[in-house]
Design a protein around this motif. Structure first.
Motif, PDB file in Angstrom:
ATOM      1  N   THR A  39       0.829  -1.207   0.000  1.00 32.41           N
ATOM      2  CA  THR A  39       0.000   0.000   0.000  1.00 32.41           C
ATOM      3  C   THR A  39       0.862   1.255   0.000  1.00 32.41           C
ATOM      4  OG1 THR A  39      -1.778  -1.145   1.178  1.00 32.41           O
ATOM      5  CG2 THR A  39      -1.777   1.267   1.276  1.00 32.41           C
ATOM      6  N   VAL A  40       1.941   1.233   0.773  1.00 32.44           N
ATOM      7  CA  VAL A  40       2.855   2.384   0.803  1.00 32.44           C
ATOM      8  C   VAL A  40       3.467   2.603  -0.584  1.00 32.44           C
ATOM      9  CG1 VAL A  40       4.993   3.289   1.776  1.00 32.44           C
ATOM     10  CG2 VAL A  40       3.354   2.105   3.253  1.00 32.44           C
ATOM     11  N   LEU A  41       3.903   1.542  -1.216  1.00 35.80           N
ATOM     12  CA  LEU A  41       4.452   1.653  -2.570  1.00 35.80           C
ATOM     13  C   LEU A  41       3.405   2.179  -3.541  1.00 35.80           C
ATOM     14  CD1 LEU A  41       6.533  -1.648  -2.765  1.00 35.80           C
ATOM     15  CD2 LEU A  41       7.442   0.683  -2.763  1.00 35.80           C
ATOM     16  N   GLY A  42       2.163   1.748  -3.352  1.00 35.29           N
ATOM     17  CA  GLY A  42       1.087   2.230  -4.211  1.00 35.29           C
ATOM     18  C   GLY A  42       0.836   3.714  -4.072  1.00 35.29           C
ATOM     19  N   GLN A  43       1.095   4.263  -2.881  1.00 38.82           N
ATOM     20  CA  GLN A  43       0.953   5.705  -2.676  1.00 38.82           C
ATOM     21  C   GLN A  43       2.023   6.471  -3.444  1.00 38.82           C
ATOM     22  OE1 GLN A  43      -1.581   7.179  -0.898  1.00 38.82           O
ATOM     23  NE2 GLN A  43      -2.423   5.131  -0.642  1.00 38.82           N
ATOM     24  N   PHE A  44       3.230   5.914  -3.506  1.00 42.17           N
ATOM     25  CA  PHE A  44       4.318   6.563  -4.239  1.00 42.17           C
ATOM     26  C   PHE A  44       4.176   6.389  -5.754  1.00 42.17           C
ATOM     27  CE2 PHE A  44       6.463   6.223  -0.085  1.00 42.17           C
ATOM     28  CZ  PHE A  44       6.984   7.511   0.011  1.00 42.17           C
ATOM     29  N   PHE A  45       3.580   5.275  -6.171  1.00 38.27           N
ATOM     30  CA  PHE A  45       3.404   4.982  -7.598  1.00 38.27           C
ATOM     31  C   PHE A  45       1.931   4.651  -7.857  1.00 38.27           C
ATOM     32  CE2 PHE A  45       7.665   3.668  -6.293  1.00 38.27           C
ATOM     33  CZ  PHE A  45       8.461   4.421  -7.148  1.00 38.27           C
ATOM     34  N   PRO A  46       1.056   5.685  -7.834  1.00 42.98           N
ATOM     35  CA  PRO A  46      -0.387   5.432  -7.910  1.00 42.98           C
ATOM     36  C   PRO A  46      -0.845   4.791  -9.212  1.00 42.98           C
ATOM     37  CG  PRO A  46       0.104   7.787  -8.100  1.00 42.98           C
ATOM     38  CD  PRO A  46       1.372   7.115  -7.701  1.00 42.98           C
ATOM     39  N   VAL A  47      -0.101   4.999 -10.307  1.00 43.84           N
ATOM     40  CA  VAL A  47      -0.511   4.376 -11.566  1.00 43.84           C
ATOM     41  C   VAL A  47      -0.398   2.852 -11.469  1.00 43.84           C
ATOM     42  CG1 VAL A  47       0.053   4.152 -14.013  1.00 43.84           C
ATOM     43  CG2 VAL A  47       0.057   6.405 -12.939  1.00 43.84           C
ATOM     44  N   ILE A  48       0.600   2.377 -10.702  1.00 48.27           N
ATOM     45  CA  ILE A  48       0.713   0.933 -10.472  1.00 48.27           C
ATOM     46  C   ILE A  48      -0.297   0.498  -9.418  1.00 48.27           C
ATOM     47  CG2 ILE A  48       2.249  -0.910  -9.709  1.00 48.27           C
ATOM     48  CD1 ILE A  48       4.572   0.719 -10.787  1.00 48.27           C
ATOM     49  N   GLY A  49      -0.320   1.177  -8.292  1.00 40.66           N
ATOM     50  CA  GLY A  49      -1.325   0.914  -7.266  1.00 40.66           C
ATOM     51  C   GLY A  49      -0.935  -0.188  -6.297  1.00 40.66           C
ATOM     52  N   GLY A  50      -1.502  -0.101  -5.104  1.00 45.72           N
ATOM     53  CA  GLY A  50      -1.235  -1.074  -4.065  1.00 45.72           C
ATOM     54  C   GLY A  50      -1.596  -2.504  -4.435  1.00 45.72           C
ATOM     55  N   PRO A  51      -2.756  -2.754  -5.076  1.00 40.59           N
ATOM     56  CA  PRO A  51      -3.117  -4.144  -5.399  1.00 40.59           C
ATOM     57  C   PRO A  51      -2.090  -4.864  -6.270  1.00 40.59           C
ATOM     58  CG  PRO A  51      -5.062  -2.751  -5.538  1.00 40.59           C
ATOM     59  CD  PRO A  51      -3.889  -1.839  -5.319  1.00 40.59           C
ATOM     60  N   ILE A  52      -1.553  -4.180  -7.284  1.00 41.36           N
ATOM     61  CA  ILE A  52      -0.559  -4.824  -8.136  1.00 41.36           C
ATOM     62  C   ILE A  52       0.738  -5.060  -7.370  1.00 41.36           C
ATOM     63  CG2 ILE A  52       0.871  -4.543 -10.200  1.00 41.36           C
ATOM     64  CD1 ILE A  52      -1.995  -5.307 -10.784  1.00 41.36           C
ATOM     65  N   PHE A  53       1.132  -4.092  -6.542  1.00 39.95           N
ATOM     66  CA  PHE A  53       2.300  -4.308  -5.697  1.00 39.95           C
ATOM     67  C   PHE A  53       2.050  -5.476  -4.739  1.00 39.95           C
ATOM     68  CE2 PHE A  53       3.704   0.175  -6.603  1.00 39.95           C
ATOM     69  CZ  PHE A  53       4.970  -0.154  -7.055  1.00 39.95           C
TER      70      PHE A  53
END
Length: 356
Positions: A39-53
């Motif tokens: 989820t944290v990574l998804g905040q930094f890279f919203p186009v990818i998003g937490g679910p994919i991470f």
């Protein structure tokens, strides 16, 4: 669109090869633990998003755990992964309803509804026909068609909650949707300028032909503020299509199972409607009536996304490399054709209705 009633039942999905488990708590806690950095990574890279991470981290962690501690550790958590991949997904759909005001839908939906319904029909038909030609299994084809035609991860989550699909099918559909969302963010704004689209027209185009909300926002607001505002409402309106599609899938599945068993296909409506769909409707009604304050919308939306991330993390833990290799590139190719068909038909329908 054909649903194979002989595939695994929801109780079997994600249960692991041996079925050995100590209950849902260990796997659920592990999925939540890994979903937090996703989820944290998804905040930094919203186009990818937490679910994919979450999907990627879950799959990577599963490989490490199997190599370091052995496969029994993952099997020990299998029940929790199965719980997260089904029940937590259903909770996420209910939470998504809290951000959908039917008043907003009515304001924009009247003009964009023909385009939304048309592109949804195109997505489902192309997925069904090309899926057979490409020999893509019906579960993957259905999830790709629904995800492309409605709203990406949310639609795949809802559909997978009512269909007996395998973890690898969900993962492949999610990855396919993600790939073409990223492509759309890059190519849609320059194409919109090349075609001379107004901001309203671009908003409808991106709102119907891009799936994930973060990707819609990224593409549409790059084009202009009016395009962004319009696209977000169109995207929210598309989310309502989850309801009839899930109901249709439940009816289709029950009829297919009844035919296979030689039993009557009729059933009562209250046995057809999934409880999470009723929850979605109730949450949306509460939002429309003002029972959910505006200040609650963003936290509830975050909670919905986190639940999807937890579920995708659990699916990542349950994946097997052999199953992914067996699926091959054909689902990805199907996703490409369905996405192109939706993008082209969205512009064509707007032109047909005099909206370009």
């Amino acid at each position: 669109m054909v649903i194979d009633a002989t595939r695994q039942t929801p109780d079997q999905v994600g249960s692991g090869e041996t079925g050995r488990s100590s209950g849902p708590l260990p796997g659920l806690l592990l999925a939540i633990l890994v979903a937090i950095p996703a989820t944290v990574l998804g905040q930094f890279f919203p186009v990818i998003g937490g679910p994919i991470f979450g999907l990627a981290l879950g799959a990577g962690c599963a490989i490490l755990v199997r190599r370091i501690a052995g496969p029994k550790v993952v099997e020990h958590c299998a029940a929790g992964f199965a719980f997260a991949s089904k029940q937590v997904l259903k909770v996420s759909i209910v939470l998504l309803g809290t951000g959908l005001s039917l008043t907003q839908v009515l304001q924009v939906g009247t003009d964009s509804l023909p385009v939304m319904l048309g592109t949804l029909a195109v997505a489902l038909v192309v997925a069904a026909l090309l899926g057979r030609l490409l020999r893509v299994d019906s579960g993957s084809g259905t999830l790709i068609g629904v995800g492309t035609g409605i709203c990406g991860a949310s639609a795949i989550a809802a559909a997978s909650s009512v269909l007996p699909v395998r973890q690898v099918q969900i993962a492949y559909a999610m990855a396919t949707i993600f790939l073409f969302n990223v492509v759309a963010v890059v190519v849609f704004p320059p194409l919109g300028h090349l075609f001379g689209l107004s901001e309203t027209a671009f908003g409808v185009w991106s709102g119907t032909a891009i799936n994930d909300t973060s990707s819609v926002v990224a593409a549409a607001y790059t084009y202009g503020a009016e395009a962004g505002d319009h696209a977000v409402i169109v995207k929210l309106t598309r989310s309502l299509m989850i309801i009839p599609i899930c109901l249709a899938l439940v009816v289709w599945q029950r009829k297919s199972a009844a035919r296979a068993a030689g039993e009557p296909a009729g059933t009562s409506w209250w046995r057809i409607v999934p409880l999470f769909i009723l929850g979605f409707l109730a949450a949306s009604a509460a939002r429309t009536l003002g029972l959910i304050p505006d200040s609650f919308v963003d936290p509830l939306s975050w909670a919905a996304t986190f639940c999807i991330t937890v579920a995708l993390t659990a699916i990542g833990f349950s994946l097997r490399a052999s199953a992914i290799r067996q699926a091959g590139p054909r689902p990805l190719l199907l996703g490409l054709f369905v996405w192109l068909a939706v993008a082209v038909s969205s512009l064509g329908l707007q032109a047909a209705f005099g909206q370009l």
